[in-house]
Write an enzyme that holds these catalytic residues in place. Structure first.
Site, PDB file in Angstrom:
ATOM      1  N   SER A 132       0.798  -1.220   0.000  1.00  0.00           N
ATOM      2  CA  SER A 132       0.000   0.000   0.000  1.00  0.00           C
ATOM      3  C   SER A 132       0.831   1.271   0.000  1.00  0.00           C
ATOM      4  O   SER A 132       0.349   2.312  -0.417  1.00  0.00           O
ATOM      5  CB  SER A 132      -0.949   0.003   1.195  1.00  0.00           C
ATOM      6  N   HIS A 144      -5.470  -3.198  -2.691  1.00  0.00           N
ATOM      7  CA  HIS A 144      -5.066  -2.258  -3.740  1.00  0.00           C
ATOM      8  C   HIS A 144      -4.862  -2.946  -5.084  1.00  0.00           C
ATOM      9  O   HIS A 144      -4.376  -2.337  -6.028  1.00  0.00           O
ATOM     10  CB  HIS A 144      -3.777  -1.533  -3.327  1.00  0.00           C
ATOM     11  N   LYS A 192     -12.145   0.414  -1.930  1.00  0.00           N
ATOM     12  CA  LYS A 192     -11.166   1.076  -2.788  1.00  0.00           C
ATOM     13  C   LYS A 192     -11.714   1.112  -4.210  1.00  0.00           C
ATOM     14  O   LYS A 192     -12.592   1.931  -4.488  1.00  0.00           O
ATOM     15  CB  LYS A 192      -9.813   0.421  -2.610  1.00  0.00           C
TER      16      LYS A 192
END
Ligand code: WAQ
Ligand code: MG
Length: 637
Positions: free
Chosen positions: A433, A461, A491
């Site tokens: 990240s 991610h 996300k």
């Protein structure tokens, strides 16, 4: 005795105005390093960029050793409170005309040294009033023992100075206000009360400050006092370490709230204070903060789905139909059709038998790791894994083995070195990240298999960003699934929550054993419906995935063209800066120009590894990214 020791003095100024100074006494072998260190420090100061730096190395005469003043910390919350306390402390030392003395801090601002005042008549006693008297040739004893302390330590340096000053003939007290706009602490020192730190004596951002030495004695003695201050080499012994700050003079302990306030002041002083700001606009590539329009280069909403009308409509509709909150835990009354539908969709999307959602990604990691391993087991974790993984490892009670970042040889050898244990789990971020790089998944899986270890990856991610259609690392590498495929809804999927995909057996296990799943209220139906709709958009419009990656590659190229090194295998483009304060200053400067790029600092990353972390979205235009790259490059050099 003074054999082989040198005084090193640094001072830096800008247009005659003092910016910073420092004093060290170090063995000759350390001189070159200390000179370099102090020069670097002179060039990096929050008061400004110097146009004059002087680093002087001198052989001291006889060295005097002094015991440090005792130290006590007084926690104050406002400058007014701090100044009132300083006045009380001075009064206790027999000083009368305190208001007049405090008013003199208006004039210390550009002085290199301190004012030397007659404590009673307030006459200025130093020959050069613009410069003041400077205490020089001093250091802490343990800084020599350790070779030389690295970096800057306001606290220890100030105690050394104050101790020396209080031993000068005729000096009865000193009052100091830091001149660092970011450091709001000051102190009053006397032989009797020692060094009394006052945590807040001025407003944050106020660049004024200085020192006043108060003298009481015959005038004929003043030259000797100044000689002592400016020339006598002094080594101060037993400077209390930072941890001692809480110990009061009589060993009295500060109150529980004082401890918090004091710790917090230290965090602020180190440039590590944290606060949030209000983003006054829908989630997306631009926002408004404090009335200012900003290009957002820090969002995890990689595919611009959080504000997508299909996604928000699904959320609104689900809230209307099923309620704003679920009203219970998943295993009691909190499971509604949108939960079940989303879990089925996630499993289809990732190609696993089943899935389970959690209220947050953090809880998914914590609850999954702790369900898979426990006391007597071993969990192996990449050193750069996200905090939620680290916390899950700790909470599990298993022995935690941290292996070098993405170093599969290190992982292998650590696994091979384990004795017999019941279960082992290897857990890694899929995309890291804060670095934006990718796990070597094929080797990771092969090693886990060979050692019969559970394999777990966190695709927070990666989902929506990695793999031709955003399905993550398995799609990217064309390899099989790890045992546990964890990810987030918050996300690229534009909603909120976390999930785990895996076999039916794994999901059944988690339903029975994962405490953060069992003991949390189920996330609301609207979050589930939003993520479900976002997954559908992602499946229908895989070009979003291509665009976010092209944008990241474009930004890296632009930066490289402008001389800024950066690399990525995802949408996260870190730009390493190093120093925490410099990173914050860069982020502030970028923000002033309309770019929201966060400075990531300790404890999110290691100390001294501060960085700007750019997160690219599919919605950014080339023009946006070019402008951002130019601004970053300008502030980087
Ligand atoms: N001798 C006399 N005056 C000095 C000296 C010196 N060696 N060094 C600095 N000054 C004067 C000068 O006017 C500076 O502008 C001012 O003091 C402040 O100096 O947490 O950081 O080195 O316990 O910025 C106090 C609290 C921090 C520390 C003080 O001083 C703590 C500080 P700075
Ligand atoms: Mg300063």
């Amino acid at each position: 005795m003074a054999e082989g020791l040198y005084c090193v003095k640094m001072r830096a100024s800008q247009e005659g105005r003092h910016i910073s100074g420092a004093e060290r006494i170090v063995p000759s072998a350390a001189v070159p390093a200390v000179v370099a260190q102090l020069a670097a420090r002179a060039l990096e100061h929050s008061k400004g960029v110097p146009d004059f730096v002087n680093v002087k190395v001198e052989r001291p005469g006889e060295i005097v050793r002094l015991k440090s003043l005792s130290v006590a910390t007084k926690v104050t919350r406002t400058p007014a409170e701090g100044r009132a306390l300083a006045a009380d402390l001075l009064r206790a030392a027999g000083i009368e005309r305190i208001d007049e003395i405090m008013a003199l801090f208006r004039e210390t601002y550009s002085m290199r040294g301190a004012m030397l005042l007659d404590a009673d008549t307030l006459e200025r006693l130093e020959p050069d009033r613009a410069r003041g008297v400077r205490a020089t040739c001093m250091d802490a004893a343990d800084s020599i023992a350790k070779g030389f302390a690295s970096g800057k330590n306001h606290y220890a340096e100030a105690i050394v100075l104050a101790t020396k000053v209080q031993h000068a003939p005729g000096i009865v007290a000193e009052i100091c206000v830091s001149d660092d706009p970011d450091y709001v602490t000051g102190y009053v020192a006397t032989r009797g009360i020692g060094y009394q730190r006052i945590t807040v004596v001025k407003e944050k951002g106020d660049p004024s400050g200085g020192r006043i030495f108060l003298y009481r004695g015959p005038r004929e003695q003043v030259p000797e006092t100044i000689r002592f201050l400016e020339q006598q080499a002094v080594i101060v012994e037993d400077v209390p370490s930072l941890d001692m700050r809480h110990v009061g003079r009589a060993g009295a302990r500060p109150s529980r709230m004082d401890i918090l306030a004091d710790e917090l002041a230290a965090v602020e002083a180190a440039g590590l204070g944290r606060r949030y700001q209000v983003s006054d606009a829908p989630t997306g590539p631009t926002t408004v903060i404090d009335g200012k329009q900003l290009l957002v280069l820090s969002s995890n909403d990689y595919l611009d789905l959080a504000r997508d009308s299909r996604v928000t409509a699904a959320a609104a509709e689900a809230a209307r139909r099923w309620g704003a909150g679920s009203g219970g835990a998943r295993l009691t009354t909190g499971t509604q059709p949108p939960h079940v539908a989303l879990e089925a969709h996630l499993a289809r999307f990732k190609g696993t038998e089943a899935a389970l959602t959690y209220a947050t990604g953090y809880m998914a990691n914590v609850g999954t790791i702790a369900a898979l391993v426990g006391k007597g087991d071993v969990v192996l974790s990449d050193e750069l894994n996200h905090a939620s993984i680290i916390d899950g490892c700790r909470l599990s009670g298993a022995t935690v083995v941290v292996y070098r970042h993405n170093d599969m040889d290190d992982l292998e050898s650590r696994l091979a070195g384990l004795g017999t244990c019941r279960r082992r789990l290897v857990v890694s971020d899929a995309v890291f990240s804060m670095d934006g790089d990718m796990l070597d998944l094929p080797r990771f899986l092969e090693i886990c298999h060979r050692h019969d270890a559970f394999s777990m990856i966190d695709e927070a991610h990666a989902t929506g960003v990695v793999g031709a259609t955003g399905r993550g690392l398995c799609e990217h590498f064309g390899c099989e699934h790890p045992d546990v495929l964890m990810g987030t809804l918050s996300k690229a999927l534009g909603s909120e929550g976390g999930y785990v995909c895996g076999t039916k057996l794994l999901i059944d296990w988690l339903r029975n054993r994962s405490r953060s799943f069992i003991f949390s209220t189920a996330p609301g139906a609207s979050a589930m419906a939003a993520a479900d709709a976002a997954l559908s958009v992602l499946e229908a419009e895989p070009e979003r995935v291509a665009r976010v990656r092209e944008n990241a590659a474009f930004l890296v190229e632009e930066l490289a063209r402008l001389g800024v090194k950066a690399a990525t295998q995802s949408a996260i483009v870190p730009i390493l800066v190093g120093d925490e304060r410099r990173a914050v200053r860069m982020a502030d400067a970028l923000r002033a120009e309309g770019f929201l790029v966060p400075a990531i600092r300790y404890p999110t990353v290691a100390r001294g590894a501060a960085r700007l972390r750019v997160a690219v979205m599919s919605a950014h235009t080339r023009a946006d990214l070019s402008r951002a790259a130019a601004a970053i490059a300008r502030h980087y050099s």
